[in-house]
Motif scaffolding. Structure first.
Motif, PDB file in Angstrom:
ATOM      1  N   LEU A  90       0.824  -1.202   0.000  1.00  0.00           N
ATOM      2  CA  LEU A  90       0.000   0.000   0.000  1.00  0.00           C
ATOM      3  C   LEU A  90       0.858   1.251   0.000  1.00  0.00           C
ATOM      4  O   LEU A  90       1.968   1.259   0.527  1.00  0.00           O
ATOM      5  CB  LEU A  90      -0.885   0.045   1.251  1.00  0.00           C
ATOM      6  CG  LEU A  90      -1.781  -1.144   1.539  1.00  0.00           C
ATOM      7  CD1 LEU A  90      -2.578  -0.884   2.809  1.00  0.00           C
ATOM      8  CD2 LEU A  90      -2.706  -1.433   0.375  1.00  0.00           C
ATOM      9  N   LYS A  91       0.292   2.322  -0.567  1.00  0.00           N
ATOM     10  CA  LYS A  91       0.929   3.639  -0.525  1.00  0.00           C
ATOM     11  C   LYS A  91      -0.173   4.652  -0.272  1.00  0.00           C
ATOM     12  O   LYS A  91      -1.193   4.656  -0.974  1.00  0.00           O
ATOM     13  CB  LYS A  91       1.650   3.933  -1.843  1.00  0.00           C
ATOM     14  CG  LYS A  91       2.514   5.163  -1.794  1.00  0.00           C
ATOM     15  CD  LYS A  91       3.370   5.269  -3.038  1.00  0.00           C
ATOM     16  CE  LYS A  91       4.342   6.418  -2.879  1.00  0.00           C
ATOM     17  NZ  LYS A  91       5.241   6.511  -4.030  1.00  0.00           N
ATOM     18  N   TYR A  92       0.011   5.511   0.744  1.00  0.00           N
ATOM     19  CA  TYR A  92      -1.032   6.454   1.134  1.00  0.00           C
ATOM     20  C   TYR A  92      -0.421   7.602   1.926  1.00  0.00           C
ATOM     21  O   TYR A  92       0.713   7.528   2.401  1.00  0.00           O
ATOM     22  CB  TYR A  92      -2.108   5.759   1.969  1.00  0.00           C
ATOM     23  CG  TYR A  92      -1.561   4.948   3.121  1.00  0.00           C
ATOM     24  CD1 TYR A  92      -1.469   5.482   4.397  1.00  0.00           C
ATOM     25  CD2 TYR A  92      -1.113   3.645   2.929  1.00  0.00           C
ATOM     26  CE1 TYR A  92      -0.961   4.742   5.446  1.00  0.00           C
ATOM     27  CE2 TYR A  92      -0.597   2.903   3.970  1.00  0.00           C
ATOM     28  CZ  TYR A  92      -0.518   3.453   5.229  1.00  0.00           C
ATOM     29  OH  TYR A  92       0.000   2.722   6.261  1.00  0.00           O
ATOM     30  N   ILE A  93      -1.198   8.655   2.088  1.00  0.00           N
ATOM     31  CA  ILE A  93      -0.827   9.799   2.927  1.00  0.00           C
ATOM     32  C   ILE A  93      -1.979  10.013   3.897  1.00  0.00           C
ATOM     33  O   ILE A  93      -3.127  10.184   3.482  1.00  0.00           O
ATOM     34  CB  ILE A  93      -0.585  11.072   2.091  1.00  0.00           C
ATOM     35  CG1 ILE A  93       0.564  10.847   1.109  1.00  0.00           C
ATOM     36  CG2 ILE A  93      -0.304  12.266   3.005  1.00  0.00           C
ATOM     37  CD1 ILE A  93       0.811  12.006   0.153  1.00  0.00           C
ATOM     38  N   LEU A  94      -1.684   9.989   5.183  1.00  0.00           N
ATOM     39  CA  LEU A  94      -2.721  10.207   6.183  1.00  0.00           C
ATOM     40  C   LEU A  94      -3.170  11.669   6.146  1.00  0.00           C
ATOM     41  O   LEU A  94      -2.355  12.569   5.928  1.00  0.00           O
ATOM     42  CB  LEU A  94      -2.204   9.834   7.576  1.00  0.00           C
ATOM     43  CG  LEU A  94      -1.912   8.351   7.755  1.00  0.00           C
ATOM     44  CD1 LEU A  94      -1.231   8.090   9.106  1.00  0.00           C
ATOM     45  CD2 LEU A  94      -3.181   7.529   7.645  1.00  0.00           C
ATOM     46  N   PRO A  95      -4.469  11.928   6.362  1.00  0.00           N
ATOM     47  CA  PRO A  95      -5.002  13.289   6.239  1.00  0.00           C
ATOM     48  C   PRO A  95      -4.692  14.173   7.451  1.00  0.00           C
ATOM     49  O   PRO A  95      -5.535  14.479   8.275  1.00  0.00           O
ATOM     50  CB  PRO A  95      -6.511  13.052   6.090  1.00  0.00           C
ATOM     51  CG  PRO A  95      -6.759  11.780   6.806  1.00  0.00           C
ATOM     52  CD  PRO A  95      -5.528  10.954   6.608  1.00  0.00           C
ATOM     53  N   VAL A  96      -3.435  14.581   7.557  1.00  0.00           N
ATOM     54  CA  VAL A  96      -2.992  15.461   8.633  1.00  0.00           C
ATOM     55  C   VAL A  96      -1.902  16.364   8.064  1.00  0.00           C
ATOM     56  O   VAL A  96      -1.137  15.933   7.196  1.00  0.00           O
ATOM     57  CB  VAL A  96      -2.488  14.642   9.851  1.00  0.00           C
ATOM     58  CG1 VAL A  96      -1.289  13.817   9.496  1.00  0.00           C
ATOM     59  CG2 VAL A  96      -2.222  15.523  11.046  1.00  0.00           C
ATOM     60  N   GLY A  97      -1.878  17.603   8.507  1.00  0.00           N
ATOM     61  CA  GLY A  97      -0.894  18.553   8.002  1.00  0.00           C
ATOM     62  C   GLY A  97       0.528  18.049   8.129  1.00  0.00           C
ATOM     63  O   GLY A  97       0.912  17.503   9.155  1.00  0.00           O
ATOM     64  N   GLY A  98       1.305  18.205   7.078  1.00  0.00           N
ATOM     65  CA  GLY A  98       2.703  17.817   7.086  1.00  0.00           C
ATOM     66  C   GLY A  98       2.966  16.325   6.940  1.00  0.00           C
ATOM     67  O   GLY A  98       4.099  15.889   7.065  1.00  0.00           O
ATOM     68  N   ALA A  99       1.925  15.547   6.675  1.00  0.00           N
ATOM     69  CA  ALA A  99       2.098  14.096   6.550  1.00  0.00           C
ATOM     70  C   ALA A  99       2.909  13.755   5.306  1.00  0.00           C
ATOM     71  O   ALA A  99       2.846  14.449   4.295  1.00  0.00           O
ATOM     72  CB  ALA A  99       0.745  13.405   6.501  1.00  0.00           C
ATOM     73  N   GLU A 100       3.667  12.685   5.416  1.00  0.00           N
ATOM     74  CA  GLU A 100       4.466  12.194   4.301  1.00  0.00           C
ATOM     75  C   GLU A 100       3.855  10.907   3.758  1.00  0.00           C
ATOM     76  O   GLU A 100       3.094  10.229   4.442  1.00  0.00           O
ATOM     77  CB  GLU A 100       5.895  11.932   4.760  1.00  0.00           C
ATOM     78  CG  GLU A 100       6.595  13.182   5.256  1.00  0.00           C
ATOM     79  CD  GLU A 100       7.985  12.880   5.789  1.00  0.00           C
ATOM     80  OE1 GLU A 100       8.506  11.770   5.545  1.00  0.00           O
ATOM     81  OE2 GLU A 100       8.546  13.755   6.455  1.00  0.00           O
ATOM     82  N   SER A 101       4.245  10.561   2.547  1.00  0.00           N
ATOM     83  CA  SER A 101       3.766   9.325   1.935  1.00  0.00           C
ATOM     84  C   SER A 101       4.240   8.123   2.748  1.00  0.00           C
ATOM     85  O   SER A 101       5.387   8.056   3.174  1.00  0.00           O
ATOM     86  CB  SER A 101       4.300   9.235   0.500  1.00  0.00           C
ATOM     87  OG  SER A 101       3.884   8.044  -0.090  1.00  0.00           O
ATOM     88  N   ILE A 102       3.317   7.181   2.973  1.00  0.00           N
ATOM     89  CA  ILE A 102       3.614   5.971   3.735  1.00  0.00           C
ATOM     90  C   ILE A 102       3.469   4.773   2.810  1.00  0.00           C
ATOM     91  O   ILE A 102       2.529   4.697   2.032  1.00  0.00           O
ATOM     92  CB  ILE A 102       2.643   5.810   4.923  1.00  0.00           C
ATOM     93  CG1 ILE A 102       2.827   6.959   5.918  1.00  0.00           C
ATOM     94  CG2 ILE A 102       2.838   4.460   5.606  1.00  0.00           C
ATOM     95  CD1 ILE A 102       1.820   6.942   7.046  1.00  0.00           C
TER      96      ILE A 102
END
Length: 158
Positions: A90-102
């Motif tokens: 999986l590849k995603y970005i959590l919906p929070v300011g400054g989050a990076e791709s995970i």
């Protein structure tokens, strides 16, 4: 002998997580038992989360939405058919300011689709458990969950 489709649907509608037919196959019995124990281990508070997730399965790429997340796994809303036990990247970005791709590797542990839908409040999709998250990814997920819990505890007049 496999149970009839009608009987299996009735059993699942009544709340059964699995159906075994007589005579019981030992391997199937143990596999179902292990899968149910794995499901039970995931029953912790899940935080609603709306994020697009890219899923890769054996060279096939498809997309879904993260519907909820916990430190051990997430539920992905998606119409792509997967099987219990399959491993996805999986590849995603959590919906929070400054989050990076995970990026994380997960294993499918339950499916919510078709006539055998288990949780009507969730969309069609599947639940996954994280495999070897890594410290930084675990930190990001835990931080997102803690922020979400604090945000939900603020007085409504804020």
């Amino acid at each position: 002998m496999a149970p009839s489709v009608e009987k299996e649907i009735a059993c699942r509608a009544a709340g059964c997580d699995a159906v075994l037919a007589k005579p019981i196959d030992r391997r199937e019995f143990i596999a179902i038992g292990r899968s149910l124990l794995a499901l039970n281990d995931q029953r912790e508070e899940r935080i609603p989360c709306r994020a697009i997730v890219t899923c890769r399965l054996a060279g096939t790429v498809f997309y879904g939405t993260i519907e909820d997340i916990s430190p051990k796994g997430m539920f992905i809303g998606c119409h792509y058919e997967v099987k219990i036990g399959e491993e996805l990247k999986l590849k995603y970005i959590l919906p929070v300011g400054g989050a990076e791709s995970i990026e994380s590797v997960v294993k499918v542990i339950w499916i919510n689709s078709g006539r055998l839908r288990r949780k009507g409040q969730l969309p069609t999709g599947f639940g996954v458990v994280f495999e070897d998250l890594g410290m930084e990814t675990a930190r990001q997920i835990t931080e997102f969950i803690e922020r979400s819990i604090l945000w939900n505890q603020l007085p409504s007049e804020w």
